[in-house]
Design a protein around this motif. Structure first.
Motif, PDB file in Angstrom:
ATOM      1  N   ALA A  30      53.223 -54.268  72.434  1.00 17.51           N
ATOM      2  CA  ALA A  30      54.651 -54.514  72.207  1.00 17.51           C
ATOM      3  C   ALA A  30      55.174 -53.634  71.079  1.00 17.51           C
ATOM      4  N   ARG A  31      54.395 -53.491  70.015  1.00 24.13           N
ATOM      5  CA  ARG A  31      54.821 -52.636  68.895  1.00 24.13           C
ATOM      6  C   ARG A  31      54.893 -51.171  69.311  1.00 24.13           C
ATOM      7  N   TYR A  77      59.021 -53.048  69.980  1.00 21.86           N
ATOM      8  CA  TYR A  77      59.402 -54.443  69.781  1.00 21.86           C
ATOM      9  C   TYR A  77      58.932 -54.925  68.407  1.00 21.86           C
ATOM     10  N   GLU A 134      50.310 -57.840  71.145  1.00 19.35           N
ATOM     11  CA  GLU A 134      51.190 -57.481  70.028  1.00 19.35           C
ATOM     12  C   GLU A 134      51.156 -55.971  69.783  1.00 19.35           C
ATOM     13  N   LYS A 147      55.871 -50.143  72.045  1.00 17.31           N
ATOM     14  CA  LYS A 147      57.119 -49.991  72.799  1.00 17.31           C
ATOM     15  C   LYS A 147      58.350 -50.222  71.932  1.00 17.31           C
TER      16      LYS A 147
END
Length: 109
Positions: free
Chosen positions: A89-90, A94, A86, A92
């Protein structure tokens, strides 16, 4: 008393005598062999130095990748891998589907 005149040694006379021709050829061959060997040794020494520098650079890259792999293996083996995924992803950009995203447009001024 007859005095024998000493004949001066001359390289030219030595080379021009037919009986000395094989000796001259052998001498020239040895000189050429030593010159070739010296040049080859110098060239190989330069190649060895260049390749040792490259080897050190590659070894540093291998060490960095091995360290990164060790860190990633720690994440995979831990119970906290979902949090890590997570976080990446954050980083990047998302977001989760049910989250509300706010953009700060005042920061660009």
């Amino acid at each position: 008393m007859r005095s024998k005149a000493k004949k001066k040694f001359s390289v030219k006379d030595f080379v021009l005598e037919k009986k000395n021709l094989p000796i001259c050829i052998i001498i020239v061959a040895f000189v050429a062999l030593f010159a070739f060997s010296g040049i080859t040794i110098a060239k190989n020494s330069a190649d060895i130095s260049r390749l040792e520098v490259k080897r050190d650079e590659v070894a540093a890259q291998v060490a960095a990748v091995e360290e990164e792999n060790a860190q990633l293996n720690e994440v995979l083996e831990s119970d906290d891998k979902n949090a890590y995924i997570e976080q990446k992803a954050r980083e990047k950009g998302y977001v989760k589907s049910d989250e509300t995203v706010f953009y700060d447009i005042s920061a660009g001024e």
